[in-house]
Scaffold this motif. Sequence first.
Motif, short mmCIF file in Angstrom:
data_model
loop_
_atom_site.label_atom_id
_atom_site.label_comp_id
_atom_site.label_asym_id
_atom_site.label_seq_id
_atom_site.Cartn_x
_atom_site.Cartn_y
_atom_site.Cartn_z
N ASP A 104 -1.49 23.77 17.11
CA ASP A 104 -0.19 24.32 16.71
C ASP A 104 0.96 23.41 17.12
O ASP A 104 2.11 23.67 16.76
CB ASP A 104 0.02 25.71 17.32
N SER A 105 0.66 22.39 17.91
CA SER A 105 1.70 21.52 18.43
C SER A 105 2.01 20.39 17.46
O SER A 105 1.10 19.65 17.04
CB SER A 105 1.26 20.93 19.78
N GLU A 106 3.27 20.23 17.12
CA GLU A 106 3.66 19.11 16.26
C GLU A 106 3.42 17.78 16.95
O GLU A 106 3.11 16.77 16.29
CB GLU A 106 5.14 19.25 15.88
N LEU A 107 3.54 17.74 18.28
CA LEU A 107 3.30 16.50 19.02
C LEU A 107 1.87 16.02 18.84
O LEU A 107 1.61 14.82 18.68
CB LEU A 107 3.58 16.73 20.52
N VAL A 108 0.91 16.95 18.87
CA VAL A 108 -0.50 16.59 18.72
C VAL A 108 -0.78 16.08 17.31
O VAL A 108 -1.44 15.05 17.12
CB VAL A 108 -1.41 17.80 19.05
N VAL A 109 -0.27 16.78 16.31
CA VAL A 109 -0.52 16.38 14.92
C VAL A 109 0.14 15.03 14.62
O VAL A 109 -0.44 14.20 13.92
CB VAL A 109 -0.02 17.47 13.95
N GLU A 110 1.32 14.81 15.18
CA GLU A 110 1.99 13.51 14.98
C GLU A 110 1.21 12.38 15.66
O GLU A 110 1.06 11.29 15.09
CB GLU A 110 3.41 13.56 15.52
N LEU A 132 -9.89 20.68 4.69
CA LEU A 132 -9.72 22.08 5.11
C LEU A 132 -8.30 22.38 5.56
O LEU A 132 -7.90 23.55 5.63
CB LEU A 132 -10.69 22.39 6.26
N GLN A 133 -7.52 21.33 5.85
CA GLN A 133 -6.14 21.54 6.29
C GLN A 133 -5.21 21.93 5.15
O GLN A 133 -4.04 22.21 5.38
CB GLN A 133 -5.62 20.27 6.97
N ARG A 134 -5.71 21.98 3.91
CA ARG A 134 -4.85 22.35 2.77
C ARG A 134 -4.34 23.79 2.92
O ARG A 134 -3.23 24.10 2.48
CB ARG A 134 -5.62 22.19 1.46
N PHE A 135 -5.13 24.65 3.54
CA PHE A 135 -4.69 26.03 3.75
C PHE A 135 -3.58 26.08 4.80
O PHE A 135 -2.61 26.83 4.66
CB PHE A 135 -5.87 26.90 4.19
N ARG A 136 -3.74 25.28 5.83
CA ARG A 136 -2.72 25.24 6.88
C ARG A 136 -1.43 24.60 6.38
O ARG A 136 -0.34 24.97 6.80
CB ARG A 136 -3.28 24.45 8.07
N GLU A 142 -8.93 23.39 26.00
CA GLU A 142 -8.07 24.30 26.76
C GLU A 142 -6.85 24.72 25.96
O GLU A 142 -6.36 25.84 26.10
CB GLU A 142 -7.62 23.62 28.06
N GLU A 143 -6.36 23.82 25.08
CA GLU A 143 -5.21 24.19 24.26
C GLU A 143 -5.55 25.34 23.33
O GLU A 143 -4.76 26.26 23.10
CB GLU A 143 -4.72 22.99 23.44
N SER A 144 -6.75 25.32 22.77
CA SER A 144 -7.15 26.36 21.83
C SER A 144 -7.44 27.69 22.52
O SER A 144 -7.31 28.75 21.91
CB SER A 144 -8.40 25.91 21.05
N ALA A 200 -8.74 18.89 16.77
CA ALA A 200 -7.34 18.66 17.11
C ALA A 200 -6.42 18.88 15.91
O ALA A 200 -5.23 19.17 16.08
CB ALA A 200 -7.17 17.24 17.66
N LEU A 201 -6.95 18.74 14.70
CA LEU A 201 -6.14 18.96 13.50
C LEU A 201 -5.61 20.39 13.43
O LEU A 201 -4.60 20.65 12.76
CB LEU A 201 -6.97 18.67 12.24
N TYR A 202 -6.27 21.33 14.10
CA TYR A 202 -5.86 22.73 14.07
C TYR A 202 -4.82 23.06 15.14
O TYR A 202 -4.43 24.22 15.28
CB TYR A 202 -7.07 23.64 14.24
#
Length: 333
Positions: free
Chosen positions: A124-130, A196-200, A65-67, A120-122
């Motif tokens: 946009d929320s810093e809370l999710v990535v942390e 793949l997160q190197r681009f992000r 739902e976030e995406s 989930a790695l994609y």
Amino acid sequence: HFMCEWIIPSARSLPPFAIACVIYHLGIEALQKIAPVGTRDMLQQLSSRVIGLVLAPVLHESIMEESDSALANHEANARVAATTLRAFERWCTATDISLPQIKHICSKVRVDITALISDALYSDSELVVEALAELFQICLKPRETGQISDERMTQARHIMEVDEEAFRSISREDIYRIECKEMNEALGELVTAVGLQRFRFSERQSTGDHGVCRNLTRIAASVGSASINGLISGQIQVPSTGLLELLMKAISHPLVYICSIALDVLVRLMPVDHNFPQRILPLLQHRAIIPYRIVGLAPTLNTTEAGGVDFVEYMSFRENSLGDVLVECFKQR
């Protein structure tokens, strides 16, 4: 009684955020020194139902739902996803459950937890990535070779749903061998996904989002540390180029604390690629130059270029983290 009669049966009717908070606080309370005797064992008995019927579905729904959600609901879904990931992390810490065991539980409810984490790695929320970075540090924590803890054995028995008498026929070596095989399969998927997160990483660095850059580096460091033996031995047969490039971008980051996270794992990953030392040497040599400016007649550390640290901290970073990697580069060449 609370979990089996109230929370688990109501997982589809209660608000997802409330459900995630309950599981999160249960994990926290189980880790307290004042927790009643037998709390951990009870949580281990509940792991299959809590993860399979509560956490995995809530996480899957919130990530999807976030995406797809509009901006109005984006933050709410991100908050649910982040809290659910933290609930996973606390539950894993309290029960000593492993990533292969989580995959086994989630497969029964048709949730691919590795693919879900990769999605989930994609976020946009810093809370999710942390929250992901915290979960990776627990689930991928290196363990001594051939060692399976008593808690891990107990958790395996509860997941297999066998009594103690039948479980005695299964040795620690059997559990260890199975877990190693399944862990390497999961790590292979994660090495590709994180690479793949190197681009992000570059995109977020250009916008000044250093928090996400730091957590992506923490995630890459956790996956890299857990994958070292498998990558060197060939048991993990996926290209590690993306992961290494992400860590290279991290050591080029202007903030010293982000660079140092990457250096700690890069020094051990060098044997994976024999050409790697030559590629990172120019970056390391640039870091070795002490940035300074003249104030009056005395040289002073340029804190902007030094990444916001003082002179003592920068020199400690230069002599330890940076020095270790430069020595390893020399050895590899």
